[in-house]
Structure formats: C-alpha cells, structure tokens
Motif scaffolding. Sequence first.
Motif, PDB file in Angstrom:
ATOM      1  N   ALA A   8       0.861  -1.198   0.000  1.00 17.37           N
ATOM      2  CA  ALA A   8       0.000   0.000   0.000  1.00 17.37           C
ATOM      3  C   ALA A   8       0.890   1.238   0.000  1.00 17.37           C
ATOM      4  N   ILE A   9       0.658   2.111  -0.980  1.00 16.36           N
ATOM      5  CA  ILE A   9       1.463   3.337  -1.065  1.00 16.36           C
ATOM      6  C   ILE A   9       0.524   4.541  -0.992  1.00 16.36           C
ATOM      7  N   ASP A  10       0.692   5.341   0.037  1.00 13.36           N
ATOM      8  CA  ASP A  10      -0.137   6.536   0.200  1.00 13.36           C
ATOM      9  C   ASP A  10       0.740   7.780   0.261  1.00 13.36           C
ATOM     10  N   GLY A  11       0.090   8.922   0.082  1.00 14.57           N
ATOM     11  CA  GLY A  11       0.830  10.177   0.207  1.00 14.57           C
ATOM     12  C   GLY A  11       0.078  11.300  -0.480  1.00 14.57           C
ATOM     13  N   TYR A  12       0.665  12.505  -0.403  1.00 13.89           N
ATOM     14  CA  TYR A  12       0.044  13.700  -0.978  1.00 13.89           C
ATOM     15  C   TYR A  12       0.040  13.621  -2.509  1.00 13.89           C
ATOM     16  N   SER A  13      -0.679  14.567  -3.130  1.00 12.27           N
ATOM     17  CA  SER A  13      -0.731  14.620  -4.591  1.00 12.27           C
ATOM     18  C   SER A  13       0.654  14.874  -5.175  1.00 12.27           C
ATOM     19  N   SER A  14       0.919  14.236  -6.286  1.00 10.50           N
ATOM     20  CA  SER A  14       2.142  14.471  -7.052  1.00 10.50           C
ATOM     21  C   SER A  14       3.424  14.354  -6.242  1.00 10.50           C
ATOM     22  N   CYS A  15       3.523  13.321  -5.438  1.00 11.80           N
ATOM     23  CA  CYS A  15       4.807  13.146  -4.748  1.00 11.80           C
ATOM     24  C   CYS A  15       5.528  11.893  -5.255  1.00 11.80           C
ATOM     25  N   GLY A  16       5.107  11.415  -6.399  1.00 16.73           N
ATOM     26  CA  GLY A  16       5.827  10.289  -7.007  1.00 16.73           C
ATOM     27  C   GLY A  16       5.345   8.919  -6.582  1.00 16.73           C
ATOM     28  N   LYS A  17       4.163   8.861  -6.012  1.00 13.00           N
ATOM     29  CA  LYS A  17       3.630   7.559  -5.565  1.00 13.00           C
ATOM     30  C   LYS A  17       3.449   6.589  -6.734  1.00 13.00           C
ATOM     31  N   SER A  18       2.829   7.095  -7.805  1.00 14.23           N
ATOM     32  CA  SER A  18       2.535   6.195  -8.931  1.00 14.23           C
ATOM     33  C   SER A  18       3.811   5.694  -9.602  1.00 14.23           C
ATOM     34  N   THR A  19       4.781   6.583  -9.728  1.00  9.96           N
ATOM     35  CA  THR A  19       6.052   6.184 -10.343  1.00  9.96           C
ATOM     36  C   THR A  19       6.683   5.053  -9.542  1.00  9.96           C
ATOM     37  N   LEU A  20       6.679   5.225  -8.231  1.00  8.74           N
ATOM     38  CA  LEU A  20       7.256   4.205  -7.360  1.00  8.74           C
ATOM     39  C   LEU A  20       6.432   2.920  -7.424  1.00  8.74           C
ATOM     40  N   ALA A  21       5.116   3.057  -7.349  1.00 10.26           N
ATOM     41  CA  ALA A  21       4.246   1.885  -7.343  1.00 10.26           C
ATOM     42  C   ALA A  21       4.406   1.079  -8.632  1.00 10.26           C
ATOM     43  N   LYS A  22       4.473   1.795  -9.749  1.00  6.12           N
ATOM     44  CA  LYS A  22       4.619   1.148 -11.060  1.00  6.12           C
ATOM     45  C   LYS A  22       5.942   0.385 -11.145  1.00  6.12           C
ATOM     46  N   ALA A  23       7.016   1.043 -10.703  1.00  7.94           N
ATOM     47  CA  ALA A  23       8.339   0.419 -10.784  1.00  7.94           C
ATOM     48  C   ALA A  23       8.407  -0.829  -9.896  1.00  7.94           C
TER      49      ALA A  23
END
Length: 227
Positions: A8-23
């Motif tokens: 589970a990856i949470d955090g504020y908008s545009s802090c790179g969550k999706s990039t990290l999750a995808k990788a």
Amino acid sequence: MAQKIIIAIDGYSSCGKSTLAKALATKLAYVFIDTGAMYRAIALYFLRNNVSFTDESSIAGALQQIKLNFKYNAETLKSDMYLNDENVEQEIREMAVSSKVSEVAALVLVRDFAVAQQQAMGVQKGIVMDGRDIGTVVFPSAALKIFVTADPKIRAQRRFLELQSTQPQITLEEVTQNLQHRDLIDSTREHSPLRQAEDARVLDNSHISREEQFEMALTWAKEIIGE
Ligand code: DC
C-alpha cells in the motif's frame, strides 16, 4: 516460491507515488493499481453528466451507470483507465477533472463504491496499490505500507514539468494552487482522510532520485517477501 503480498502506497498529490508503485510492480511482477485514476474517472462521469455533488440520490444513480476497468496499453507499457469501455486515461489528467476530483473523492457513496472494487482487486494479493487511504482503510493489514512525502514546492515543480507535454498552456501557479487545494481537501475531509498509517514507513523523496527511492522501497519489500 516467494509469498505474494499487498503493498500500500499513500501520500500527498504528485509526490511520485505512482512512479514508485509502477516500478515496484514491474520488478516484482505484481499488478499495479492507481486508485486516483478511479476517482478521476468517476469525477469525469459526474462532470459530463452534470451530477450534483450534493444530491445523494443523483450520486447513487450515477454510480450505478459507471463501470471502471484498467486495460494494459502495450504502447505505453502502462494500464489505461476505462470508463464504460472508453479510454479516458488522457482526459482524467486534465485540469477540468483535477480541479473537481477532490470534491468527488470526498463523497461517502463514491468512496464506498471505489473501495469495494479496490478490495476485490486485492483478493489474490500480488498488488501494489497507490492512493490516499490504502494503508488505513482499503488494506489496513497490508504487509508493506509506504507513506511518500516531498516538499510541496518540489512536488509542484515536478507536476508542472510532467504536464507540460500534454498541457503546454498550463502555468506553475495553476499547478501549485491545484495541489494545495487537493491536499487540503484530501487531508481534512470527513471520510477516510489522507493520513499516515501508524505502521507505515515514511519515504521523503524531496532530495533523492527516483532510483534511490525505488531501491529503498524494494529493499523493504524483499525483507517482507523473504527473497
Ligand atoms: O492520486 P491522484 O492525484 O490521481 O488522485 C486524484 C484524487 O483522488 C485526489 O484528490 C485524491 C483522491 N484519492 C482519494 O481520495 N483516495 C485514493 N485512494 C486515491 C485518490
């Protein structure tokens, strides 16, 4: 075979969550789910159909008409968001949706609708899901929870650069205001506000590279998976 877990990856908008999750998902051969895209697609439907954000029966009726799917795009090597079988991946990132999505995501009926689908996606484990309430509400017993943060100015700058290729008319000022607006609504709303789960590991990526952030998270995942 290594055990499969939920990350589970949470955090504020545009802090790179999706990039990290995808990788992470690619490296571990897990399924990546961008829950923000689901709220964006719902917001797009509401905007297109003039659904009132304050009328519960209209909201409930609209949700019955919404079918959400992710489909893999072999060209971009990413999953695209589909709303009732239409690819809306590009449209849901536009400012018209970004400026309203937090209000839609704050509605309890909308959250119940999206969370039920997210939980169903996790039944088989082997997923990396990013959002705001994944470690607190969607999967409170996820084996690995990461809370990603970054300096707001750095986040706005990164988001601005990212949007320039698809929305060249956008200004840094507009992007900064939109981020502040979304952070405020997301973290102060009544239902499942953005907050760090007590057992989440904090990852501040203001001054580290994407690769360093990835290595850090991968090490945590491997510790748990036991590879
Ligand atoms: O991650 P994003 O910026 O694409 O998210 C869009 C909006 O949806 C944002 O306002 C926060 C909200 N959201 C949410 O409330 N819960 C989630 N799990 C994911 C996103």
